[in-house]
Design a protein around this motif. Sequence first.
Motif, PDB file in Angstrom:
ATOM      1  N   ALA A  36       3.322  -0.974   1.542  1.00 62.23           N
ATOM      2  CA  ALA A  36       2.795  -0.159   0.449  1.00 62.23           C
ATOM      3  C   ALA A  36       3.003   1.299   0.825  1.00 62.23           C
ATOM      4  CB  ALA A  36       1.315  -0.450   0.225  1.00 62.23           C
ATOM      5  N   VAL A  57       6.296  -1.487  -2.033  1.00 60.54           N
ATOM      6  CA  VAL A  57       5.414  -1.396  -3.194  1.00 60.54           C
ATOM      7  C   VAL A  57       4.883   0.033  -3.250  1.00 60.54           C
ATOM      8  CG1 VAL A  57       3.317  -2.243  -4.298  1.00 60.54           C
ATOM      9  CG2 VAL A  57       4.727  -3.810  -2.930  1.00 60.54           C
ATOM     10  N   LEU A  59       2.396   2.976  -3.856  1.00 58.47           N
ATOM     11  CA  LEU A  59       0.935   3.170  -3.888  1.00 58.47           C
ATOM     12  C   LEU A  59       0.675   4.656  -3.734  1.00 58.47           C
ATOM     13  CD1 LEU A  59      -1.855   1.529  -3.854  1.00 58.47           C
ATOM     14  CD2 LEU A  59      -1.899   2.156  -1.440  1.00 58.47           C
ATOM     15  N   ASN A  63      -1.518   5.517  -9.205  1.00 60.05           N
ATOM     16  CA  ASN A  63      -1.552   4.078  -9.498  1.00 60.05           C
ATOM     17  C   ASN A  63      -2.417   3.282  -8.517  1.00 60.05           C
ATOM     18  OD1 ASN A  63      -0.077   3.782  -7.138  1.00 60.05           O
ATOM     19  ND2 ASN A  63       1.729   2.911  -8.102  1.00 60.05           N
ATOM     20  N   GLU A  64      -3.134   3.980  -7.622  1.00 57.95           N
ATOM     21  CA  GLU A  64      -3.869   3.269  -6.578  1.00 57.95           C
ATOM     22  C   GLU A  64      -4.937   2.341  -7.154  1.00 57.95           C
ATOM     23  OE1 GLU A  64      -6.222   4.069  -2.345  1.00 57.95           O
ATOM     24  OE2 GLU A  64      -5.501   5.770  -3.539  1.00 57.95           O
ATOM     25  N   ARG A  67      -3.103  -0.799  -8.501  1.00 61.08           N
ATOM     26  CA  ARG A  67      -2.401  -1.595  -7.494  1.00 61.08           C
ATOM     27  C   ARG A  67      -3.358  -2.253  -6.490  1.00 61.08           C
ATOM     28  NH1 ARG A  67       3.171  -0.123  -7.399  1.00 61.08           N
ATOM     29  NH2 ARG A  67       3.742  -0.648  -9.561  1.00 61.08           N
TER      30      ARG A  67
END
Length: 282
Positions: A36, A57, A59, A63-64, A67
């Motif tokens: 991440a 991915v 992060l 978008n934390e 996600r």
Amino acid sequence: MSNAPGCLYVVATPIGNLDDITRRAVAVLGAVDAVAAEDTRRTGQLLTHLGLRRPLVSLHEHNEDQRTVALVGRLQAGESLALVSDAGTPLVSDPGYRLVRACREAGVAVLAVPGASSITAALSVAGLPTDRFLYEGFLPARPAARRRRLAELAGVTCTLVLLESSHRVAASLADLAAVFGGGREAALARELTKAFETVRLDRLDRLAEWVAADPDQQRGEHVILVAGAEAAAAAPPALATEAVLAVLSEEGIGARQAARIASRLTGEPKNALYRRIIGTGN
């Protein structure tokens, strides 16, 4: 290395020189199910340099929240993940707090893989006391809010550690000199571990003048370290008080509140400061 399933590894990565990656970090990044990353492109370049291929991915701060639920689910299902930031140690002025917190609450193991940090690197070479320090991070971007925060920090007695961007470093140094007094000792650490690394220890007023006059010193990433109030060379009281009053006046703070704040910062009597502000002399 024992790579237990269902574990989140918080992995520090280089802040500039890629050779600063630790052997343990390389082993973890090569063994986890996915990484991440705050910036997948930058992390992808690091993995390529290390000869590793891992699923990435994104992060980041935008978008934390969304996600985190999915990542915790993967960890609970038995996967192992690594969390990295753009550079340095994650969660230090970087995203990741929500994920780590959620893992703790869900009973998922979280392990630190320590390494590079611009904060400790700057402290180690600045030449200022390191037995106690206050990490403030980034100052407010807006000038008025920045000066208000600096007025609150002016009396801190340990070394103060700040981060600053290339766009605001000159303005922040000028505000530091105005609020703390130009004679306060400070250090500027720029582009640590990189090709154009610069570390200079001097008075705040001289640092501010130097950076303002040299655009090259405004480039890159900066750590500003300021000596604590007790360790700083004492400026003449009248000059220090006038600087505080000037900042408070610029911020539009009323006379009575300004007198209270200035009294706390300078030690001068509140009533005398109030009379000075409203112009009634002694």
